[in-house]
Design a protein around this motif. Sequence first.
Motif, mmCIF file in Angstrom:
data_model
loop_
_atom_site.group_PDB
_atom_site.id
_atom_site.type_symbol
_atom_site.label_atom_id
_atom_site.label_comp_id
_atom_site.label_asym_id
_atom_site.label_seq_id
_atom_site.Cartn_x
_atom_site.Cartn_y
_atom_site.Cartn_z
ATOM 1 N N ASP A 1 0.840 -1.427 0.021
ATOM 2 C CA ASP A 1 -0.156 -0.056 0.201
ATOM 3 C C ASP A 1 0.964 1.200 0.091
ATOM 4 O O ASP A 1 0.316 2.424 0.047
ATOM 5 N N ALA A 2 2.144 1.162 -0.115
ATOM 6 C CA ALA A 2 3.227 2.208 -0.230
ATOM 7 C C ALA A 2 3.224 3.061 -1.437
ATOM 8 O O ALA A 2 3.836 2.234 -2.401
ATOM 9 N N VAL A 3 2.472 4.037 -1.554
ATOM 10 C CA VAL A 3 2.672 4.785 -2.873
ATOM 11 C C VAL A 3 3.803 5.504 -3.005
ATOM 12 O O VAL A 3 4.261 6.418 -2.057
ATOM 13 N N ILE A 4 4.675 5.526 -4.204
ATOM 14 C CA ILE A 4 5.645 6.201 -4.229
ATOM 15 C C ILE A 4 5.603 7.452 -4.875
ATOM 16 O O ILE A 4 4.869 7.668 -5.697
ATOM 17 N N GLU A 5 6.226 8.386 -4.366
ATOM 18 C CA GLU A 5 6.424 9.716 -5.086
ATOM 19 C C GLU A 5 8.046 10.007 -5.197
ATOM 20 O O GLU A 5 9.144 9.326 -4.524
ATOM 21 N N ASP A 6 8.105 10.860 -6.235
ATOM 22 C CA ASP A 6 9.508 11.182 -6.686
ATOM 23 C C ASP A 6 9.561 12.895 -7.004
ATOM 24 O O ASP A 6 9.186 12.953 -7.901
ATOM 25 N N PRO A 7 10.252 13.586 -6.161
ATOM 26 C CA PRO A 7 10.176 14.947 -6.170
ATOM 27 C C PRO A 7 11.291 15.374 -7.583
ATOM 28 O O PRO A 7 11.135 16.344 -7.935
ATOM 29 N N VAL A 8 12.229 14.651 -7.720
ATOM 30 C CA VAL A 8 13.003 14.723 -9.137
ATOM 31 C C VAL A 8 12.768 13.915 -10.188
ATOM 32 O O VAL A 8 12.715 14.683 -11.348
ATOM 33 N N MET A 9 12.592 12.822 -10.253
ATOM 34 C CA MET A 9 12.554 12.008 -11.487
ATOM 35 C C MET A 9 11.133 11.551 -11.810
ATOM 36 O O MET A 9 10.855 10.653 -11.241
ATOM 37 N N ASN A 10 10.302 12.676 -12.119
ATOM 38 C CA ASN A 10 8.780 12.427 -12.356
ATOM 39 C C ASN A 10 8.439 12.978 -13.880
ATOM 40 O O ASN A 10 9.191 13.651 -14.494
ATOM 41 N N ASN B 1 4.498 15.565 -11.696
ATOM 42 C CA ASN B 1 4.567 16.068 -10.594
ATOM 43 C C ASN B 1 5.136 14.899 -9.797
ATOM 44 O O ASN B 1 4.974 13.530 -10.260
ATOM 45 N N PRO B 2 5.407 14.920 -8.323
ATOM 46 C CA PRO B 2 5.933 13.832 -7.738
ATOM 47 C C PRO B 2 5.070 12.694 -7.649
ATOM 48 O O PRO B 2 5.576 11.618 -7.391
ATOM 49 N N SER B 3 3.658 12.827 -7.874
ATOM 50 C CA SER B 3 2.867 11.510 -7.812
ATOM 51 C C SER B 3 3.002 10.752 -9.021
ATOM 52 O O SER B 3 2.392 9.784 -9.225
ATOM 53 N N PHE B 4 3.906 11.213 -10.121
ATOM 54 C CA PHE B 4 3.978 10.422 -11.172
ATOM 55 C C PHE B 4 5.250 10.080 -11.481
ATOM 56 O O PHE B 4 6.231 10.848 -12.418
ATOM 57 N N PRO B 5 5.840 9.074 -10.565
ATOM 58 C CA PRO B 5 7.468 8.615 -10.690
ATOM 59 C C PRO B 5 7.686 8.101 -11.983
ATOM 60 O O PRO B 5 6.800 7.416 -12.671
ATOM 61 N N LEU B 6 8.985 8.361 -12.229
ATOM 62 C CA LEU B 6 9.647 7.655 -13.514
ATOM 63 C C LEU B 6 10.088 6.438 -12.971
ATOM 64 O O LEU B 6 10.630 6.337 -12.137
ATOM 65 N N ALA B 7 9.945 5.216 -13.765
ATOM 66 C CA ALA B 7 10.374 4.038 -13.434
ATOM 67 C C ALA B 7 11.674 3.635 -14.704
ATOM 68 O O ALA B 7 11.376 4.178 -15.870
ATOM 69 N N PHE B 8 12.757 2.978 -14.346
ATOM 70 C CA PHE B 8 13.756 2.695 -15.336
ATOM 71 C C PHE B 8 13.865 1.392 -15.571
ATOM 72 O O PHE B 8 14.143 0.496 -14.438
ATOM 73 N N THR B 9 13.906 0.617 -16.866
ATOM 74 C CA THR B 9 14.078 -0.574 -17.036
ATOM 75 C C THR B 9 15.491 -1.069 -16.665
ATOM 76 O O THR B 9 16.388 -0.461 -16.888
ATOM 77 N N ILE B 10 15.450 -2.432 -16.282
ATOM 78 C CA ILE B 10 16.815 -3.047 -16.094
ATOM 79 C C ILE B 10 16.898 -4.290 -17.071
ATOM 80 O O ILE B 10 15.893 -5.128 -17.396
#
Length: 277
Positions: free
Chosen positions: A111-120, A123-132
């Motif tokens: 239930d832990a919603v992620i925020e990212d103030p830098v990589m989004n 806004n912070p509620s739209f975090p970016l994810a990076f593939t591996i």
Amino acid sequence: MRWVFVAIALTLIIVVAVALGPSLVPFDVNNIYWDGYSTASSICLRPTYSIGGVGNASAVFITPETALPRPVINALITYVSSGGRLVIMGGVNTQANELLRELGIGSRFTDAVIEDPVMNAINPSFPLAFTINNSVLPMNASVIAMEEAVAIRVNDPGAVVLAETSPFSRVGNQSGPFPVVVAVPLGRGYVILVSSPTPFMNSLIGYADNANFLRDLCGNGTALYLEYALSMNNTQLFIREYLYMAYGVASKYPINYSLIIAPIILSSIVLLIRSKR
């Protein structure tokens, strides 16, 4: 009597219009608005209301908002174990973890919603994810934009993290990166957990590499989106599901077409006879 048949005809017209009209259901492939999947459908998702025939699908996508019947779960297990790819898009307040439990998967959506103030993305509620880089799923996408993504707790042997958020992302006092796309082996196939259904919404699929990410998950065959997993509390979805099922039965047994058109023919005959009196 004439008005009875007129009322029946009007009712049928209204039912069909409701079923085939633009959908307002979030994540529905017939929803053309911001929270719909109509663009995703045009890319590679084909809607289905039945789990039958998934054996030839390159991937099956599910946004679990309602509990699935045991026969459907058994069919999904058989499909994945035989080498299929089941994509479960979870998030906050879904039935995704219950489905994982039924499938025998130990990993969970938190239930832990992620925020990212830098990589989004916005806004912070739209975090970016990076593939591996991985050996499970060849990825053309490199960056994925999400909304209300939750951290995935990985708890299966052989599970592979396919994408994670940046080190700047946060959940409470915890810092990232957090897994947001995870592949869990099941038999000869994989169950792929995506921590939010939002990357494929009409409003977000144009951001980052979301469209390519969808193509990566779909593979090179026919990808099915199980509409049955969306909330059946919605009248429009319920009617559409019923009509698709009726069409499926009729197409398998042509004699049933006569049962479908019989009321129309009967109504026409009665009206014709009454008009000649």
